[in-house]
Design a protein around this motif. Sequence first.
Motif, mmCIF file in Angstrom:
data_model
loop_
_atom_site.group_PDB
_atom_site.id
_atom_site.type_symbol
_atom_site.label_atom_id
_atom_site.label_comp_id
_atom_site.label_asym_id
_atom_site.label_seq_id
_atom_site.Cartn_x
_atom_site.Cartn_y
_atom_site.Cartn_z
ATOM 1 N N TYR A 1 -32.172 -24.662 -19.222
ATOM 2 C CA TYR A 1 -33.403 -24.228 -18.578
ATOM 3 C C TYR A 1 -34.619 -24.666 -19.390
ATOM 4 O O TYR A 1 -34.584 -24.708 -20.625
ATOM 5 C CB TYR A 1 -33.436 -22.711 -18.427
ATOM 6 C CG TYR A 1 -32.389 -22.165 -17.496
ATOM 7 C CD1 TYR A 1 -32.602 -22.110 -16.125
ATOM 8 C CD2 TYR A 1 -31.172 -21.711 -17.988
ATOM 9 C CE1 TYR A 1 -31.631 -21.605 -15.266
ATOM 10 C CE2 TYR A 1 -30.192 -21.206 -17.148
ATOM 11 C CZ TYR A 1 -30.428 -21.159 -15.785
ATOM 12 O OH TYR A 1 -29.466 -20.662 -14.945
ATOM 13 N N ALA A 2 -35.685 -24.980 -18.694
ATOM 14 C CA ALA A 2 -36.966 -25.240 -19.338
ATOM 15 C C ALA A 2 -37.782 -23.955 -19.259
ATOM 16 O O ALA A 2 -38.175 -23.536 -18.173
ATOM 17 C CB ALA A 2 -37.683 -26.377 -18.641
ATOM 18 N N GLU A 3 -37.977 -23.304 -20.395
ATOM 19 C CA GLU A 3 -38.763 -22.079 -20.429
ATOM 20 C C GLU A 3 -40.229 -22.380 -20.701
ATOM 21 O O GLU A 3 -41.086 -21.528 -20.487
ATOM 22 C CB GLU A 3 -38.208 -21.137 -21.494
ATOM 23 C CG GLU A 3 -36.770 -20.715 -21.209
ATOM 24 C CD GLU A 3 -36.240 -19.751 -22.247
ATOM 25 O OE1 GLU A 3 -36.941 -19.529 -23.263
ATOM 26 O OE2 GLU A 3 -35.143 -19.223 -22.043
ATOM 27 N N GLN A 4 -40.497 -23.591 -21.203
ATOM 28 C CA GLN A 4 -41.873 -23.965 -21.485
ATOM 29 C C GLN A 4 -42.028 -25.471 -21.392
ATOM 30 O O GLN A 4 -41.054 -26.217 -21.460
ATOM 31 C CB GLN A 4 -42.289 -23.495 -22.877
ATOM 32 C CG GLN A 4 -41.474 -24.136 -23.993
ATOM 33 C CD GLN A 4 -41.850 -23.628 -25.367
ATOM 34 O OE1 GLN A 4 -42.271 -22.493 -25.521
ATOM 35 N NE2 GLN A 4 -41.709 -24.474 -26.375
ATOM 36 N N ILE B 1 -36.997 -22.476 -15.497
ATOM 37 C CA ILE B 1 -36.788 -23.524 -14.499
ATOM 38 C C ILE B 1 -35.629 -24.407 -14.956
ATOM 39 O O ILE B 1 -35.675 -24.970 -16.052
ATOM 40 C CB ILE B 1 -38.053 -24.386 -14.322
ATOM 41 C CG1 ILE B 1 -39.227 -23.509 -13.872
ATOM 42 C CG2 ILE B 1 -37.799 -25.522 -13.328
ATOM 43 C CD1 ILE B 1 -40.544 -24.255 -13.803
ATOM 44 N N PRO B 2 -34.574 -24.522 -14.138
ATOM 45 C CA PRO B 2 -33.457 -25.401 -14.537
ATOM 46 C C PRO B 2 -33.913 -26.855 -14.647
ATOM 47 O O PRO B 2 -34.670 -27.342 -13.807
ATOM 48 C CB PRO B 2 -32.442 -25.236 -13.398
ATOM 49 C CG PRO B 2 -32.844 -23.977 -12.698
ATOM 50 C CD PRO B 2 -34.317 -23.878 -12.846
ATOM 51 N N PRO C 1 -32.759 -23.541 -32.834
ATOM 52 C CA PRO C 1 -33.230 -24.744 -32.141
ATOM 53 C C PRO C 1 -34.005 -24.411 -30.873
ATOM 54 O O PRO C 1 -33.972 -23.290 -30.375
ATOM 55 C CB PRO C 1 -31.929 -25.464 -31.790
ATOM 56 C CG PRO C 1 -30.936 -24.365 -31.647
ATOM 57 C CD PRO C 1 -31.327 -23.325 -32.659
ATOM 58 N N SER C 2 -34.716 -25.404 -30.371
ATOM 59 C CA SER C 2 -35.486 -25.236 -29.143
ATOM 60 C C SER C 2 -34.577 -24.876 -27.976
ATOM 61 O O SER C 2 -33.487 -25.388 -27.821
ATOM 62 C CB SER C 2 -36.213 -26.547 -28.828
ATOM 63 O OG SER C 2 -36.672 -26.553 -27.501
ATOM 64 N N ALA C 3 -35.043 -23.971 -27.135
ATOM 65 C CA ALA C 3 -34.266 -23.580 -25.956
ATOM 66 C C ALA C 3 -34.058 -24.770 -25.022
ATOM 67 O O ALA C 3 -33.102 -24.825 -24.269
ATOM 68 C CB ALA C 3 -34.978 -22.453 -25.213
ATOM 69 N N LEU C 4 -34.960 -25.749 -25.093
ATOM 70 C CA LEU C 4 -34.803 -26.938 -24.267
ATOM 71 C C LEU C 4 -33.518 -27.683 -24.586
ATOM 72 O O LEU C 4 -32.977 -28.396 -23.760
ATOM 73 C CB LEU C 4 -35.990 -27.878 -24.484
ATOM 74 C CG LEU C 4 -37.217 -27.655 -23.595
ATOM 75 C CD1 LEU C 4 -38.342 -28.558 -24.062
ATOM 76 C CD2 LEU C 4 -36.903 -27.925 -22.140
ATOM 77 N N LYS C 5 -33.034 -27.530 -25.787
ATOM 78 C CA LYS C 5 -31.837 -28.245 -26.199
ATOM 79 C C LYS C 5 -30.575 -27.396 -26.058
ATOM 80 O O LYS C 5 -29.532 -27.731 -26.591
ATOM 81 C CB LYS C 5 -31.988 -28.710 -27.652
ATOM 82 C CG LYS C 5 -33.126 -29.686 -27.839
ATOM 83 C CD LYS C 5 -32.914 -30.949 -27.012
ATOM 84 C CE LYS C 5 -34.073 -31.903 -27.147
ATOM 85 N NZ LYS C 5 -33.930 -33.075 -26.291
#
Length: 688
Positions: free
Chosen positions: A134-137, A229-230, A485-489
């Motif tokens: 998920y993209a949180e930001q 957002i996925p 780590p970043s949530a994006l990863k």
Amino acid sequence: MKKIFLLSCFALLSAVGLAQELDLEAVVSNPSNEINDGVVEVKVSGGQAPYTYKWSNQATSLKSAKAEELTEGIDYTVIVTDSQGESATGVYRVGAESIPEIFNGTAVPAVQGLGSILFWDPFSAIGIYDPVIYAEQKNIPVPGWEAGTEDKYTLQKWLVADGKKVTKGQPIAVITTNGSNETTIESLAKGTLIHNTAEGEVIYDGKDTADLIERGAHFLASVEYDEKIPIVHPNGDPVTKPIFFIVVWLVLGATFFTIRMGFINLRGFKHSFDLARGKFDDPNAPGQVTHFQALATAVSGTVGLGNIAGVAVAISVGGAGATFWMIIAGLLGMSSKFVECTLGVKYRKILPDGRVFGGPMNYLRDGLSAQGKGNLGKALAVLFAILAVGASFGGGNMFQANQSFEQLESQFPVLAGQGVWFGVITAVLVGVVIIGGIQSIAKVTGKVVPIMAGTYIVAALVVIIINIENVGPALEAIYDGAFSPSALKGGVIGVLITGFRRAAFSNEAGVGSAAIAHSAAKTNHPVSEGFVALLEPFIDTVVVCTLTALVLIFTGMHEVQGMGGAELTSTAFGSVISWFPYVLAIAVFLFAFSTMISWSYYGMRAWTYLFGKSKKSELIYKLIFLVFVVVGASVSLGAVLDFSDMMILAMSFPNIIGLLLMSGEVRRDLREYMRKLRAGELGLKKAA
């Protein structure tokens, strides 16, 4: 009235048009005899535009009526939906015409079938882990930033306060580049603005080592979405980071063996090093090669393209933190190598002519038979042998020839289109070595492996020493990335699995291949060869893979996206040693060459297990193996290579089952060996 009537007729006709069913007509084309270049273009009639196109091919956009770079010989599905929600489905296939296309298309279902087992995610299947990323930001970078830039970016003024709502395209800040060139930054998304830098402060300084190493240092702000957002592929499918079953299988097995053997990977390291150095070599012991030659042969089968390209992919995807978990997995894998190579020597067979036959086939059959599990042992041994033969032709041969030619071709354009001749020359070189048997293989690997590994290690150390001021920020980045780590990863789990996956795929601990090489070692004590073998994951993963990761991190190349793994590593070295990419291309060939000759021996031993131990049987295998060298270098086989490469991982299924069942036996042998070693009863004498 006439105008009203006309409008009514127009509305009626429009309604009829809207009610028309969608009709799909496709134009299917196969532009060439090359694989994976099929094209399907859909023409839609009926319904009401605009249309969306949901292709089963993930690389095709929802807005595209044309799907390209498709695999010939397999079905692709497209679901077309109009603006009113009406939909129609079409299934199309690009015909396979050339032999490579037929092979490739036939292999795709096999890849999918084997992949559904190897890469199945048991944790998401039972609902305790969500693999969707998920993209949180949305991170907002300084414009025009590239990894390796020496520019300095300063935030002059915020136009929107921290924590305030913003819309996409809204001006949010003014920055300067190198003290001038003012630029207005716009928001890249809708949500809540979060400041990363205060007014007047430097956002990113390319000459500051901390900024060079820190991942995402060039982001001046971020916009937090109101809801997660996925992240999706172009076709709308969510991007996932599953926890592969094969990785769990290998890592849990390695962890079990580490505990079961009393952390032999740590407490046995010094004795392992002494054995590998030849301090206790006995030229009169049964076997064909020395401890060091067996180690070199096994290492040559694992140190290869994965250490150069695979690590770069892992670091670019998982960040610096993947390095930490890669090292942990490498240390655990040392215990798996100890167990399998001890058993490889214990259950080997030595013929009157001196030839040695050993490895998982023997200990699965004979070791489990001694436990009263003869039928299970025979079944596991045959399964392992079949997988090993396939893996030797594919992952240990064609894949190596194919990828090494690509790397050399990229650095030496004169080789373009000369894949056949490259394959023939490589096959001749491989043939000269493997026709001579294990002694010949051991002599070559005993010389090539130290040279190629030494060259690579020295070059990596040069890059690190030149950038030694980066060591503090690099270690901090590795630690922070491993645990936060970043949530994006994909979060901590995502980075952990990325590191574990790279290590497991690289050092082959638990796969069983190394046990075949080590079974030929000259020794009277099987456990001693287990000690020698546990050095392999240390060399392959803890040393070589880690050095590759550090080079990427120290040079800031771990930030680069969209570049191939080997190309990324080459660029990182080239940023410090301009001529090293050429040396690296040659090193890639040597890595691939040594891997091929080692896997020829692994595959041959599996072949003779299935088809007999005669020298004629061995010669037939070697000739087939050499033909596949030429095929791999000259033809793009796509899914064929993928499937055969996956067979290496599949070898771990029967192997680890056997290792688990026989681990108690190995532990008893280890205790007896250590008791005799301390008492001086083993007859081990230091070589002169």
